[in-house]
Scaffold this motif. Structure first.
Motif, PDB file in Angstrom:
ATOM      1  N   THR A 314     -34.523 -18.827  -0.420  1.00 49.80           N
ATOM      2  CA  THR A 314     -35.422 -19.786   0.076  1.00 49.80           C
ATOM      3  C   THR A 314     -35.066 -19.853   1.570  1.00 49.80           C
ATOM      4  O   THR A 314     -36.079 -19.848   2.336  1.00 49.80           O
ATOM      5  CB  THR A 314     -35.044 -21.236  -0.452  1.00 49.80           C
ATOM      6  OG1 THR A 314     -35.295 -21.176  -1.959  1.00 49.80           O
ATOM      7  CG2 THR A 314     -36.093 -22.350  -0.083  1.00 49.80           C
ATOM      8  N   ARG A 315     -33.931 -20.103   2.050  1.00 47.69           N
ATOM      9  CA  ARG A 315     -33.583 -20.156   3.500  1.00 47.69           C
ATOM     10  C   ARG A 315     -34.068 -18.894   4.183  1.00 47.69           C
ATOM     11  O   ARG A 315     -34.708 -18.917   5.315  1.00 47.69           O
ATOM     12  CB  ARG A 315     -32.146 -20.476   3.872  1.00 47.69           C
ATOM     13  CG  ARG A 315     -31.824 -21.807   3.306  1.00 47.69           C
ATOM     14  CD  ARG A 315     -30.403 -22.064   4.242  1.00 47.69           C
ATOM     15  NE  ARG A 315     -29.322 -21.072   3.747  1.00 47.69           N
ATOM     16  CZ  ARG A 315     -28.593 -21.004   2.801  1.00 47.69           C
ATOM     17  NH1 ARG A 315     -28.616 -22.051   1.951  1.00 47.69           N
ATOM     18  NH2 ARG A 315     -27.561 -20.277   2.529  1.00 47.69           N
ATOM     19  N   LEU A 316     -33.778 -17.853   3.696  1.00 47.84           N
ATOM     20  CA  LEU A 316     -34.095 -16.446   4.349  1.00 47.84           C
ATOM     21  C   LEU A 316     -35.742 -16.436   4.365  1.00 47.84           C
ATOM     22  O   LEU A 316     -36.528 -15.758   5.294  1.00 47.84           O
ATOM     23  CB  LEU A 316     -33.481 -15.260   3.479  1.00 47.84           C
ATOM     24  CG  LEU A 316     -32.174 -14.907   4.090  1.00 47.84           C
ATOM     25  CD1 LEU A 316     -31.542 -13.793   3.416  1.00 47.84           C
ATOM     26  CD2 LEU A 316     -32.103 -14.491   5.463  1.00 47.84           C
ATOM     27  N   GLY A 317     -36.255 -16.509   3.375  1.00 46.80           N
ATOM     28  CA  GLY A 317     -37.619 -16.485   3.019  1.00 46.80           C
ATOM     29  C   GLY A 317     -38.453 -17.286   3.969  1.00 46.80           C
ATOM     30  O   GLY A 317     -39.236 -16.623   4.700  1.00 46.80           O
ATOM     31  N   ASP A 318     -38.058 -18.513   4.092  1.00 51.18           N
ATOM     32  CA  ASP A 318     -38.914 -19.442   5.068  1.00 51.18           C
ATOM     33  C   ASP A 318     -38.639 -18.730   6.654  1.00 51.18           C
ATOM     34  O   ASP A 318     -39.551 -18.852   7.184  1.00 51.18           O
ATOM     35  CB  ASP A 318     -38.093 -20.916   5.061  1.00 51.18           C
ATOM     36  CG  ASP A 318     -38.447 -21.533   3.677  1.00 51.18           C
ATOM     37  OD1 ASP A 318     -39.460 -20.999   3.048  1.00 51.18           O
ATOM     38  OD2 ASP A 318     -37.967 -22.500   3.504  1.00 51.18           O
ATOM     39  N   TRP A 319     -37.435 -18.417   6.826  1.00 48.01           N
ATOM     40  CA  TRP A 319     -37.115 -17.781   8.112  1.00 48.01           C
ATOM     41  C   TRP A 319     -37.994 -16.647   8.480  1.00 48.01           C
ATOM     42  O   TRP A 319     -38.643 -16.525   9.361  1.00 48.01           O
ATOM     43  CB  TRP A 319     -35.647 -17.652   8.396  1.00 48.01           C
ATOM     44  CG  TRP A 319     -35.429 -16.669   9.752  1.00 48.01           C
ATOM     45  CD1 TRP A 319     -35.465 -17.209  10.794  1.00 48.01           C
ATOM     46  CD2 TRP A 319     -35.331 -15.441  10.042  1.00 48.01           C
ATOM     47  NE1 TRP A 319     -35.218 -16.266  11.795  1.00 48.01           N
ATOM     48  CE2 TRP A 319     -35.150 -15.048  11.173  1.00 48.01           C
ATOM     49  CE3 TRP A 319     -35.332 -14.496   8.904  1.00 48.01           C
ATOM     50  CZ2 TRP A 319     -34.951 -13.918  11.627  1.00 48.01           C
ATOM     51  CZ3 TRP A 319     -35.332 -13.088   9.400  1.00 48.01           C
ATOM     52  CH2 TRP A 319     -34.831 -12.681  10.890  1.00 48.01           C
TER      53      TRP A 319
END
Length: 408
Positions: A314-319
């Motif tokens: 989730t964090r990587l995708g948002d970034w």
């Protein structure tokens, strides 16, 4: 391109059917998020074999399970029980919050299985007259290329010269619940949908669509079937993509990453009322549910369901989406940048097309494939590091900006 690469490509073209148009690179080995060609050049994998290699290539725990199980018990068919399949069935159904699972090998086989279940359920449980069952699908869907599944497709090339087609299918626009409501009749047994359409260009439905479609299906006693072969198993930042909408499908279709990137495993998971319609002899698979598949998949499921991995996706995708949008802001060649988790697409104008861009990415050491002609697919292994992902995304930004200069 090296002489060896060209020789192997020429041999492939001479001896193989031309049902794919691969990027012109000949791969020899892989580890983690990297691939190497026959000349020893290293690439970052931004495709993950259509989400199959979600754990990266050659995950040590997966390979260990594969080797150990292959030595202990391999394929005996479903003529007998084996000591791994019951454990896998229990693990998978518990993770999905469902009653039963049916193992197969490929995604297309699993979709065919779900459609057979829907038809038999429609006749024997819902009471639809024999041979009159209807199933509704979505425009732009990709469920596979068997005769039944191309009958459900709206892609012209998938259908051309392959008729006559399997009857009993209706198609509605993706994301249009009003069209779905109009299409449902007393003969409708099921509605099948991808929460995110992968092959159609990483298309996301409007917010709330899946919930409204689920409510329609429940209202009319229509099975709600979710195809998560590409978008499931933590790819979008939830273990199952339908969990973003707090849904409870009647049938869930899984594949690709379910085999840990090393073995073909697929499954239909669902409620007992639906899977319970099958009797011995109704359906089967020689390899489906074999001991190797079950063991490898149990290890893969354990790794993919790790909450830390899911939160990281989730964090990587948002970034990643933010980084692409900032880097490509204002580009006249870019129509849209969309996605969820580590399943993203950059859509470019048709006059440019995506193939030239993925070819340029290859020259920068980044491998992926265009989809739907105009979309760069970006779906790296879920274990990719941020610096590796940044390098690949920066390459995407560079090739688009260079195309702008060239076309100007």
């Amino acid at each position: 391109m090296s002489t060896k690469s060209q020789q192997l490509i020429d041999l492939d073209l001479a001896r193989g059917a031309h049902n794919y148009r691969p990027i012109e690179v000949v791969l020899q080995r892989a580890k983690g998020v990297h691939l190497w060609d026959v000349a020893g050049r290293r690439y970052v994998d931004m495709m993950s074999a259509y989400s199959t290699a979600s754990l990266g290539h050659g995950h040590p725990q997966v390979l260990k399970a594969l080797a150990r199980q292959a030595k202990a018990l391999d394929v005996t068919s479903r003529a007998f029980y084996n000591d791994q399949l019951p454990l896998w069935l229990d693990q998978l159904t518990r993770l999905a919050g469902m009653d039963k699972a049916l193992p197969m090998n490929t995604g297309a086989e699993a979709v065919e299985t779900a459609l057979k279940l829907a038809r038999k359920w429609g006749e024997t449980v819902k009471g639809i007259p024999r041979d009159q069952v209807e199933v509704i699908g979505c425009e732009g869907n990709f469920h596979g290329r068997t005769l039944a599944l191309v009958s459900l497709s709206t892609e012209a090339q998938y259908r051309e010269n392959f008729g006559p087609f399997t009857p009993g299918f209706k198609i509605v626009p993706f994301g249009d619940e009003a069209a779905l409501a109009r299409a449902i009749t007393p003969r409708t047994a099921a509605f099948i949908v991808e929460p995110i359409q992968g092959e159609a260009g990483i298309r996301l439905p409007p917010p709330g669509y899946l919930q409204r479609a689920r409510a329609l299906c429940r209202q009319h006693r229509v099975l709600f079937i979710v195809d998560e072969i590409q978008c499931g198993l933590s790819r979008t930042g939830r273990l199952f993509c339908f969990q973003h909408d707090d849904l409870a499908p009647d049938l869930l279709i899984l594949g690709k990453a379910l085999g840990g990137g090393v073995y073909p495993v697929s499954a239909v998971v669902g409620q007992a009322e639906v899977l319970g319609v099958l009797r011995p002899g109704d359906h089967g698979s020689t390899f489906g549910g074999n001991a190797i598949a079950a063991k490898v998949s149990m290890v893969a499921l354990g790794l993919l369901s790790d909450p830390e991995l899911i939160a990281r996706v989730t964090r990587l995708g948002d970034w990643a989406l933010a980084h692409l949008r900032e880097g490509l802001q204002g580009s006249p060649l870019v129509r849209d940048i969309r996605g969820q988790g580590l399943m993203m697409g950059v859509e470019v104008v048709p006059d440019l097309g995506a193939r030239c861009l993925v070819d340029a990415l290859k020259e920068r050491g980044v491998l992926t494939k265009e989809t739907h002609d105009v979309v760069i697919r970006l779906a790296p292994p879920l274990v990719i590091r941020k610096k590796q992902l940044r390098r690949a995304l920066d390459a995407v930004i560079e090739v688009v900006r260079e195309a702008e200069t060239r076309l100007a």
